[in-house]
Motif scaffolding. Sequence first.
Motif, PDB file in Angstrom:
ATOM      1  N   GLY A  38      26.103 -19.670 -20.044  1.00 24.58           N
ATOM      2  CA  GLY A  38      26.117 -20.798 -20.962  1.00 24.58           C
ATOM      3  C   GLY A  38      25.655 -20.507 -22.376  1.00 24.58           C
ATOM      4  N   GLU A  39      25.458 -19.250 -22.708  1.00 22.35           N
ATOM      5  CA  GLU A  39      25.076 -18.857 -24.065  1.00 22.35           C
ATOM      6  C   GLU A  39      25.561 -17.443 -24.323  1.00 22.35           C
ATOM      7  OE1 GLU A  39      20.804 -18.821 -24.633  1.00 22.35           O
ATOM      8  OE2 GLU A  39      20.481 -18.095 -22.616  1.00 22.35           O
ATOM      9  N   THR A  40      25.616 -17.085 -25.592  1.00 24.13           N
ATOM     10  CA  THR A  40      26.075 -15.742 -25.943  1.00 24.13           C
ATOM     11  C   THR A  40      25.003 -14.714 -25.584  1.00 24.13           C
ATOM     12  OG1 THR A  40      25.130 -15.814 -28.163  1.00 24.13           O
ATOM     13  CG2 THR A  40      27.389 -16.686 -27.892  1.00 24.13           C
ATOM     14  N   PRO A  41      25.391 -13.453 -25.458  1.00 27.49           N
ATOM     15  CA  PRO A  41      24.386 -12.416 -25.199  1.00 27.49           C
ATOM     16  C   PRO A  41      23.313 -12.377 -26.294  1.00 27.49           C
ATOM     17  CG  PRO A  41      26.585 -11.534 -24.836  1.00 27.49           C
ATOM     18  CD  PRO A  41      26.756 -12.895 -25.423  1.00 27.49           C
ATOM     19  N   TYR A  42      23.707 -12.546 -27.552  1.00 28.40           N
ATOM     20  CA  TYR A  42      22.737 -12.526 -28.647  1.00 28.40           C
ATOM     21  C   TYR A  42      21.745 -13.684 -28.517  1.00 28.40           C
ATOM     22  CZ  TYR A  42      20.658 -12.659 -33.270  1.00 28.40           C
ATOM     23  OH  TYR A  42      19.756 -12.684 -34.298  1.00 28.40           O
ATOM     24  N   ALA A  43      22.235 -14.875 -28.188  1.00 23.47           N
ATOM     25  CA  ALA A  43      21.351 -16.036 -28.028  1.00 23.47           C
ATOM     26  C   ALA A  43      20.369 -15.801 -26.883  1.00 23.47           C
ATOM     27  CB  ALA A  43      22.165 -17.308 -27.786  1.00 23.47           C
ATOM     28  N   TYR A  44      20.845 -15.226 -25.785  1.00 26.39           N
ATOM     29  CA  TYR A  44      19.969 -14.932 -24.647  1.00 26.39           C
ATOM     30  C   TYR A  44      18.887 -13.939 -25.062  1.00 26.39           C
ATOM     31  CZ  TYR A  44      18.316 -13.663 -20.037  1.00 26.39           C
ATOM     32  OH  TYR A  44      17.505 -13.433 -18.946  1.00 26.39           O
ATOM     33  N   LEU A  45      19.286 -12.884 -25.755  1.00 22.45           N
ATOM     34  CA  LEU A  45      18.331 -11.865 -26.191  1.00 22.45           C
ATOM     35  C   LEU A  45      17.311 -12.443 -27.162  1.00 22.45           C
ATOM     36  CD1 LEU A  45      17.364  -8.930 -26.216  1.00 22.45           C
ATOM     37  CD2 LEU A  45      19.085  -8.474 -27.985  1.00 22.45           C
ATOM     38  N   MET A  46      17.756 -13.258 -28.104  1.00 24.81           N
ATOM     39  CA  MET A  46      16.815 -13.862 -29.054  1.00 24.81           C
ATOM     40  C   MET A  46      15.844 -14.804 -28.344  1.00 24.81           C
ATOM     41  SD  MET A  46      16.873 -12.561 -31.955  1.00 24.81           S
ATOM     42  CE  MET A  46      15.750 -13.677 -32.751  1.00 24.81           C
ATOM     43  N   THR A  47      16.307 -15.519 -27.337  1.00 23.67           N
ATOM     44  CA  THR A  47      15.403 -16.387 -26.574  1.00 23.67           C
ATOM     45  C   THR A  47      14.335 -15.550 -25.875  1.00 23.67           C
ATOM     46  OG1 THR A  47      17.142 -18.031 -26.266  1.00 23.67           O
ATOM     47  CG2 THR A  47      15.264 -18.151 -24.778  1.00 23.67           C
ATOM     48  N   ARG A  48      14.724 -14.424 -25.297  1.00 25.63           N
ATOM     49  CA  ARG A  48      13.735 -13.543 -24.660  1.00 25.63           C
ATOM     50  C   ARG A  48      12.756 -13.013 -25.700  1.00 25.63           C
ATOM     51  NH1 ARG A  48      16.164 -15.633 -21.438  1.00 25.63           N
ATOM     52  NH2 ARG A  48      14.330 -16.893 -21.637  1.00 25.63           N
ATOM     53  N   ARG A  49      13.244 -12.620 -26.859  1.00 23.27           N
ATOM     54  CA  ARG A  49      12.363 -12.094 -27.899  1.00 23.27           C
ATOM     55  C   ARG A  49      11.394 -13.162 -28.396  1.00 23.27           C
ATOM     56  NH1 ARG A  49      16.757  -8.245 -31.073  1.00 23.27           N
ATOM     57  NH2 ARG A  49      16.463  -6.466 -29.673  1.00 23.27           N
ATOM     58  N   VAL A  50      11.884 -14.370 -28.589  1.00 27.36           N
ATOM     59  CA  VAL A  50      11.008 -15.467 -29.024  1.00 27.36           C
ATOM     60  C   VAL A  50       9.981 -15.759 -27.941  1.00 27.36           C
ATOM     61  CG1 VAL A  50      10.955 -17.943 -29.521  1.00 27.36           C
ATOM     62  CG2 VAL A  50      12.603 -16.476 -30.683  1.00 27.36           C
ATOM     63  N   GLU A  51      10.420 -15.774 -26.707  1.00 26.46           N
ATOM     64  CA  GLU A  51       9.502 -16.017 -25.591  1.00 26.46           C
ATOM     65  C   GLU A  51       8.369 -14.989 -25.581  1.00 26.46           C
ATOM     66  OE1 GLU A  51      10.495 -16.924 -21.093  1.00 26.46           O
ATOM     67  OE2 GLU A  51      10.879 -14.818 -21.583  1.00 26.46           O
ATOM     68  N   ARG A  52       8.704 -13.722 -25.749  1.00 26.32           N
ATOM     69  CA  ARG A  52       7.679 -12.671 -25.759  1.00 26.32           C
ATOM     70  C   ARG A  52       6.794 -12.793 -26.993  1.00 26.32           C
ATOM     71  NH1 ARG A  52      11.345 -12.368 -21.880  1.00 26.32           N
ATOM     72  NH2 ARG A  52      10.979 -10.778 -20.333  1.00 26.32           N
ATOM     73  N   SER A  53       7.388 -13.160 -28.124  1.00 24.50           N
ATOM     74  CA  SER A  53       6.595 -13.285 -29.347  1.00 24.50           C
ATOM     75  C   SER A  53       5.612 -14.444 -29.254  1.00 24.50           C
ATOM     76  CB  SER A  53       7.501 -13.460 -30.570  1.00 24.50           C
ATOM     77  OG  SER A  53       8.103 -14.736 -30.586  1.00 24.50           O
ATOM     78  N   MET A  54       5.952 -15.481 -28.510  1.00 25.77           N
ATOM     79  CA  MET A  54       5.039 -16.615 -28.342  1.00 25.77           C
ATOM     80  C   MET A  54       3.725 -16.156 -27.726  1.00 25.77           C
ATOM     81  SD  MET A  54       7.813 -19.475 -27.106  1.00 25.77           S
ATOM     82  CE  MET A  54       6.648 -20.800 -26.835  1.00 25.77           C
ATOM     83  N   ALA A  55       3.808 -15.273 -26.746  1.00 24.74           N
ATOM     84  CA  ALA A  55       2.588 -14.752 -26.117  1.00 24.74           C
ATOM     85  C   ALA A  55       1.764 -13.965 -27.131  1.00 24.74           C
ATOM     86  CB  ALA A  55       2.938 -13.882 -24.915  1.00 24.74           C
ATOM     87  N   LEU A  56       2.421 -13.169 -27.959  1.00 20.63           N
ATOM     88  CA  LEU A  56       1.704 -12.388 -28.974  1.00 20.63           C
ATOM     89  C   LEU A  56       1.072 -13.298 -30.023  1.00 20.63           C
ATOM     90  CD1 LEU A  56       4.288  -9.497 -29.486  1.00 20.63           C
ATOM     91  CD2 LEU A  56       2.244  -9.492 -28.039  1.00 20.63           C
ATOM     92  N   LEU A  57       1.796 -14.335 -30.426  1.00 22.16           N
ATOM     93  CA  LEU A  57       1.255 -15.276 -31.415  1.00 22.16           C
ATOM     94  C   LEU A  57       0.054 -16.026 -30.850  1.00 22.16           C
ATOM     95  CD1 LEU A  57       4.614 -16.625 -32.871  1.00 22.16           C
ATOM     96  CD2 LEU A  57       2.974 -15.103 -34.014  1.00 22.16           C
ATOM     97  N   ARG A  58       0.082 -16.347 -29.561  1.00 23.02           N
ATOM     98  CA  ARG A  58      -1.075 -17.003 -28.924  1.00 23.02           C
ATOM     99  C   ARG A  58      -2.303 -16.094 -28.942  1.00 23.02           C
ATOM    100  NH1 ARG A  58       2.852 -18.802 -25.185  1.00 23.02           N
ATOM    101  NH2 ARG A  58       2.246 -17.198 -23.713  1.00 23.02           N
ATOM    102  N   GLU A  59      -2.063 -14.788 -28.916  1.00 23.17           N
ATOM    103  CA  GLU A  59      -3.168 -13.822 -28.961  1.00 23.17           C
ATOM    104  C   GLU A  59      -3.670 -13.595 -30.377  1.00 23.17           C
ATOM    105  OE1 GLU A  59      -1.942 -10.199 -27.063  1.00 23.17           O
ATOM    106  OE2 GLU A  59      -1.415 -11.230 -25.210  1.00 23.17           O
ATOM    107  N   GLY A  60      -3.027 -14.210 -31.379  1.00 24.31           N
ATOM    108  CA  GLY A  60      -3.482 -14.082 -32.758  1.00 24.31           C
ATOM    109  C   GLY A  60      -2.736 -13.065 -33.598  1.00 24.31           C
TER     110      GLY A  60
END
Length: 131
Positions: free
Chosen positions: A50-72
């Motif tokens: 239901g989404e392009t490969p790029y959209a899927y990859l960017m969602t994974r990257r944003v998801e991982r970055s959220m954890a890093l941003l929570r750590e400061g």
Amino acid sequence: MQDPQTLAHLRRARDLMDRAYAEPLDVPTLAAKAYMSPSHFSREFRAAYGETPYAYLMTRRVERSMALLREGWSVTDACTAVGATSLGSFSSSFPRITGETPSAYRSRPHDAVEAMPPCVAKILTRPTPFD
């Protein structure tokens, strides 16, 4: 409905994005992993997920970055750590996926998330794209 073999090949590429999200991944590389041409891979991936490969990859990257941003981590460092090549595209994708800017996400309290077991926090903080 896609045949099971096509879905298995698509899962190989999706699993690569989940594991190696910080690596420079492009459609030809992912298509090769799925044993398909780039255009066929893009069509089949979108039909299956239901989404392009790029959209899927960017969602994974944003998801991982959220954890890093929570750590400061800084927005720039988080962007670089998850493999986004452009701070500008990362900063525009982040609010499209999460509904807020990376710096706004980083600056707000995340006490509830820190109190959760990591497996629960991962599920509850997974971004869902706003479209």
